[in-house]
Write a protein that holds these residues in place. Structure first.
Motif: not given
Length: 311
Positions: A170-175
């Motif tokens: 799982i990776v953080p949303d980098d939007t």
């Protein structure tokens, strides 16, 4: 990390985001994987094992019901809460399960005896999280076709074993947001610097994922679900499910408050009642907005109803 309001507030069912919403999503993900991998038509047996808190308190939280509905392809967002109990009773009485039956053209019917195929381990836990479940699919020869472990980590969010093992992390949303912030102080400072209200500032951030029309339509749908939840909760009576024989109180309290006249003079009592109505609907397995968990689902609808009705 960026997070959308639609991740925080999602439409689901009661009584628990981690014990009901998450397991339903996991079961649906499992049969969806069977279909994606071309294994659905060859599946003749499915087994589900629940561990940790899911196994220990699953019956009281409606977890077996959620798993059965998920295996039939139902989603917490769209499942018909009025007919859900009837669907589960059909599975139990016929001992037949329609895998992905809720999806047009995808149904695959198999034998299913809940007593032997849906196991709640009361004293066993999986290593990553207290809310773990493993699902298995077999062909006619008993050969395993698919085995997947899922964790319901709260708020209705589900992660699978690949994410836990680091194979598909799982990776953080980098939007990139128009107005990024990490703390309440930063949010207030942004509002002061830009001259925007908090709601206007958040709307600009939400546009990183959706158009303004999509945002407003989605928020109104959430509000309509909240309104419906309060309406049902203040009109229905009887005993709540779960075996503790707790009687609904919101409808009786609403009648009492209406009989006392001036509602504005009792605004805070009404606000408490709105929250109670949602909590009782949640306990009954009704449709609620997970905001941001089912346990807290009554707070925001209560505040919004207070504002609409008394401000």
């Amino acid at each position: 990390m960026a997070i959308s309001v639609f991740d925080l507030f999602s439409i689901g069912i009661g009584p628990s985001s981690s014990h009901t919403v998450g397991p339903m999503r996991a079961a649906r993900m499992f049969v969806g994987r069977l279909k994606k991998d071309g294994l659905l038509s060859g599946t003749v047996r499915v087994r589900a094992e629940l561990f940790g808190s899911l196994g220990a308190t699953g019956h009281g939280h409606g977890t077996p019901k959620a798993v059965l509905l998920g295996l039939e392809g139902h989603s917490p967002r769209t499942v018909d809460v009025e007919s859900a109990d009837g669907e589960v009773e059909r599975i139990r009485s016929t001992k037949r399960l329609r895998l992905l039956g809720a999806e047009i053209g995808s149904a695959h019917e198999i034998d299913f005896d809940e007593a032997g195929e849906l196991i709640l381990h009361r004293r066993r836990a999986l290593p990553y999280h207290a809310n773990g479940m493993t699902l298995f699919a077999y062909d006619a020869a008993g050969t395993p076709l698919l085995e997947k472990t899922y964790y319901s980590v709260g708020g209705g969010f589900v992660v699978d074993e690949d994410a836990v093992a680091g194979e598909n992390p799982i990776v953080p949303d980098d939007t990139v947001l128009t107005h990024p912030f990490r703390t309440g102080d930063e949010l207030l400072r942004l509002a002061q610097d830009t001259g925007l209200s908090i709601s206007a500032l958040m709307l600009e951030n939400e546009k990183a994922w959706r158009t303004e029309d999509e945002i407003r339509t989605g928020l109104l749908e959430i509000w309509q679900v909240m309104q419906g939840c309060v309406s049902r909760g203040t009109s229905r009576e009887g005993i709540l499910p779960g075996g503790l024989k707790v009687r609904r109180r919101a409808a009786h309290s609403a009648r009492q408050l209406r009989s006392e006249g001036d509602a504005a003079a009792r605004a805070m009592e009404w606000t408490t009642l709105y929250a109670m109505a949602v909590n009782e609907e949640n306990a009954a397995g009704g449709r609620v907005v997970t905001a941001p968990t089912n346990g807290a689902a009554g707070i925001i609808p209560a505040v919004l109803h207070y504002y609409i009705n008394f401000v």
